[in-house]
Design a protein around this motif. Structure first.
Motif, PDB file in Angstrom:
ATOM      1  N   UNK A 401       0.827  -1.187   0.000  1.00  0.00           N
ATOM      2  CA  UNK A 401       0.000   0.000   0.000  1.00  0.00           C
ATOM      3  C   UNK A 401       0.877   1.259   0.000  1.00  0.00           C
ATOM      4  N   UNK A 402       0.243   2.394  -0.248  1.00  0.00           N
ATOM      5  CA  UNK A 402       0.972   3.657  -0.274  1.00  0.00           C
ATOM      6  C   UNK A 402       0.489   4.554   0.859  1.00  0.00           C
ATOM      7  N   UNK A 403       1.298   5.523   1.194  1.00  0.00           N
ATOM      8  CA  UNK A 403       0.930   6.561   2.163  1.00  0.00           C
ATOM      9  C   UNK A 403       1.378   7.897   1.604  1.00  0.00           C
ATOM     10  N   UNK A 404       0.599   8.929   1.868  1.00  0.00           N
ATOM     11  CA  UNK A 404       0.941  10.263   1.395  1.00  0.00           C
ATOM     12  C   UNK A 404       2.173  10.795   2.123  1.00  0.00           C
ATOM     13  N   UNK A 405       3.027  11.514   1.400  1.00  0.00           N
ATOM     14  CA  UNK A 405       4.142  12.209   2.035  1.00  0.00           C
ATOM     15  C   UNK A 405       3.603  13.291   2.965  1.00  0.00           C
ATOM     16  N   UNK A 406       2.515  13.909   2.550  1.00  0.00           N
ATOM     17  CA  UNK A 406       1.761  14.857   3.387  1.00  0.00           C
ATOM     18  C   UNK A 406       2.585  16.055   3.833  1.00  0.00           C
ATOM     19  N   UNK A 407       3.127  16.789   2.856  1.00  0.00           N
ATOM     20  CA  UNK A 407       3.837  18.033   3.171  1.00  0.00           C
ATOM     21  C   UNK A 407       2.834  19.096   3.606  1.00  0.00           C
ATOM     22  N   UNK A 408       3.037  19.650   4.794  1.00  0.00           N
ATOM     23  CA  UNK A 408       2.079  20.587   5.379  1.00  0.00           C
ATOM     24  C   UNK A 408       2.126  21.956   4.723  1.00  0.00           C
ATOM     25  N   UNK A 409       0.963  22.552   4.620  1.00  0.00           N
ATOM     26  CA  UNK A 409       0.837  23.942   4.175  1.00  0.00           C
ATOM     27  C   UNK A 409       0.889  24.827   5.420  1.00  0.00           C
ATOM     28  N   UNK A 410       1.631  25.904   5.356  1.00  0.00           N
ATOM     29  CA  UNK A 410       1.768  26.789   6.522  1.00  0.00           C
ATOM     30  C   UNK A 410       0.411  27.324   6.976  1.00  0.00           C
ATOM     31  N   UNK A 411       0.214  27.355   8.290  1.00  0.00           N
ATOM     32  CA  UNK A 411      -1.009  27.902   8.855  1.00  0.00           C
ATOM     33  C   UNK A 411      -0.996  29.421   8.783  1.00  0.00           C
ATOM     34  N   UNK A 412      -2.171  30.006   8.614  1.00  0.00           N
ATOM     35  CA  UNK A 412      -2.274  31.455   8.473  1.00  0.00           C
ATOM     36  C   UNK A 412      -3.154  32.081   9.557  1.00  0.00           C
ATOM     37  N   UNK A 413      -3.727  31.269  10.413  1.00  0.00           N
ATOM     38  CA  UNK A 413      -4.645  31.778  11.429  1.00  0.00           C
ATOM     39  C   UNK A 413      -4.190  31.366  12.823  1.00  0.00           C
ATOM     40  N   UNK A 414      -4.760  31.999  13.811  1.00  0.00           N
ATOM     41  CA  UNK A 414      -4.504  31.605  15.188  1.00  0.00           C
ATOM     42  C   UNK A 414      -5.109  30.220  15.432  1.00  0.00           C
ATOM     43  N   UNK A 415      -4.512  29.482  16.352  1.00  0.00           N
ATOM     44  CA  UNK A 415      -5.013  28.151  16.687  1.00  0.00           C
ATOM     45  C   UNK A 415      -6.462  28.235  17.146  1.00  0.00           C
ATOM     46  N   UNK A 416      -7.236  27.197  16.821  1.00  0.00           N
ATOM     47  CA  UNK A 416      -8.661  27.193  17.150  1.00  0.00           C
ATOM     48  C   UNK A 416      -8.927  26.211  18.293  1.00  0.00           C
TER      49      UNK A 416
END
Length: 419
Positions: A401-416
């Motif tokens: 099976x495969x798994x995503x590398x899943x490179x994160x996109x930078x957050x732009x908002x305060x934590x919720x």
């Protein structure tokens, strides 16, 4: 012709995974790469609740090998939520996140609860004058979504259940001497779509083939009748194969998992219909009873997935992107079959709101008068959905099976805070 909208696309998976839900994701990513108006292709991790905390990855950075591998990989590659999104402030937060990341196209792969959330998001976006386009893509083990002829995911679980019944029947036949009962418990909640799938193990014009009894949530269970039915089957067969849906109820509408006869009240807590039935038979008949529960294995059996189901799931993802780019919003991709004798399938669109407000019950006229077998109408409906085998690559004797590398996109908002 709608005005062309340029921006980013974000794809979400939510609800219970299926063997082919990643094929829908693969179809959406593959199609998104063909449209110049789509600038970035994002994925939301851990469903709608993950999106509230800006858990976003860049799907365009995944290799084509990984995207192709999704088509044979079970589970939900993006992850799903634990707990539904229901509060107005939660929907507001999602819309804020989407705006912060210039998401113009939101694609949601999910079951009825997820589609309901999609309908709410679409309505709120429209009320705000947002240009956001929301398209749903169906997936459901239990085939619960209305309007669409069937749901991606159902054909594969039906194939797995029918295959398991055949394997259990061969095993039971080698042991039975008119004294063995084999019970398989399947899921499906309050509907019998999964239990009915076991009837596809029967050969055409061989009604005595296993399963000998199919116990559906739609038919009230009678302990006395059940014991007599099993007794009669064992007179003519060396074993009795039973399939029971987890949502089986008694004549008062109580689930068998909690409906305990007085004579069984002193026994340990009954936790499933399987345990209930086994205890009942052991009390009244001098026979051996063996049982199995598919549990979560019924949703991740890619080794027995249907090629037809996988292809239609992929097509659903492609069609969702095409619809969104073409100006549609507040819609879900549907599947409809052709009118010819040879099975064919096309996609269409239906309102998210209409689908969210209804569910598809198992047709009463597809259950035979005996209440324990399924009619040929269901066979005609379901058997084409199981056709074909998915070729799963193997490595060292096990599926690869495969798994995503899943490179994160930078957050732009305060934590919720999700408290």
């Amino acid at each position: 012709m709608s005005e062309e909208l340029t921006g980013n696309i974000l794809i979400i998976q939510d609800g219970e995974p299926t063997a082919t839900v990643n094929s829908t994701l693969a179809g959406a990513v593959t199609e998104a790469l063909n449209h110049g108006c789509i600038e970035e292709i994002y994925g939301g991790l851990n469903g709608l609740r993950g999106l509230m905390n800006e858990e976003i990855i860049d799907l365009a950075e995944e290799s084509q090998q990984v995207i192709r591998g999704l088509r044979v990989t079970p589970g939900a590659a993006l992850g799903v939520s634990r707990g539904a999104v229901r509060r107005p402030e939660e929907f507001e937060r999602i819309l804020t996140v989407l705006e912060a990341h210039n998401i113009c196209f939101l694609l949601i792969i999910g079951d009825r609860e997820t589609i309901e959330a999609g309908a709410r998001l679409s309505e709120m976006a429209e009320a705000k004058g947002s240009s956001l386009r929301v398209i749903g893509m169906p997936k459901s083990l239990t085939n619960e979504l209305s309007v669409t002829d069937h749901c991606p995911g159902y054909g594969s679980v039906a194939k797995l259940i029918a295959t398991t019944v055949k394997e259990l029947a061969v095993d039971a036949a080698s042991q039975g001497n008119h004294d063995l009962v084999s019970i398989l418990e399947v899921g499906g909640g309050h509907t019998g779509w999964l239990a009915a799938a076991s009837s596809l193990a029967k050969r055409r014009n061989e009604p005595s083939d296993p399963p000998h009894l199919i116990l559906m949530p739609e038919v009230a269970f009678s302990p006395e009748t059940f014991v007599e039915q099993v007794s009669q089957i064992l007179k003519t067969h060396s074993y009795c194969q039973i399939v029971v849906g987890e949502g089986l109820v008694d004549s008062d509408g109580n689930y068998l998992a909690t409906s305990i006869p007085a004579e069984m009240a002193s026994l340990p807590t009954i936790t499933s219909p399987l345990v209930f039935l086994r205890t009942l038979l052991e009390q009244h008949l001098s026979i051996k009873v063996q049982g199995a529960q598919l549990g979560s294995t019924q949703r991740c059996g890619s080794h027995a997935a249907s090629l037809t189901d996988s292809n239609e799931a992929f097509l659903s993802g492609q069609s969702a992107v095409t619809a969104a780019v073409g100006g549609e919003t507040g819609k879900m991709v549907t599947l409809s079959r052709g009118d010819t004798d040879t099975y064919s399938c096309e996609t269409g669109l239906a309102s998210l709101a209409d689908i969210a407000d209804s569910s598809k019950t198992f047709p009463a006229n597809w259950i035979n008068e005996d209440g324990i077998s399924i009619s040929y109408q269901f066979y005609k409906y379901a058997s084409p959905l199981m056709v074909g085998e998915v070729t799963v690559p193997f490595e060292n004797g096990t599926p690869q099976f495969v798994a995503l590398v899943a490179n994160r996109v930078d957050k732009r908002l305060e934590a919720y805070s999700m408290a």
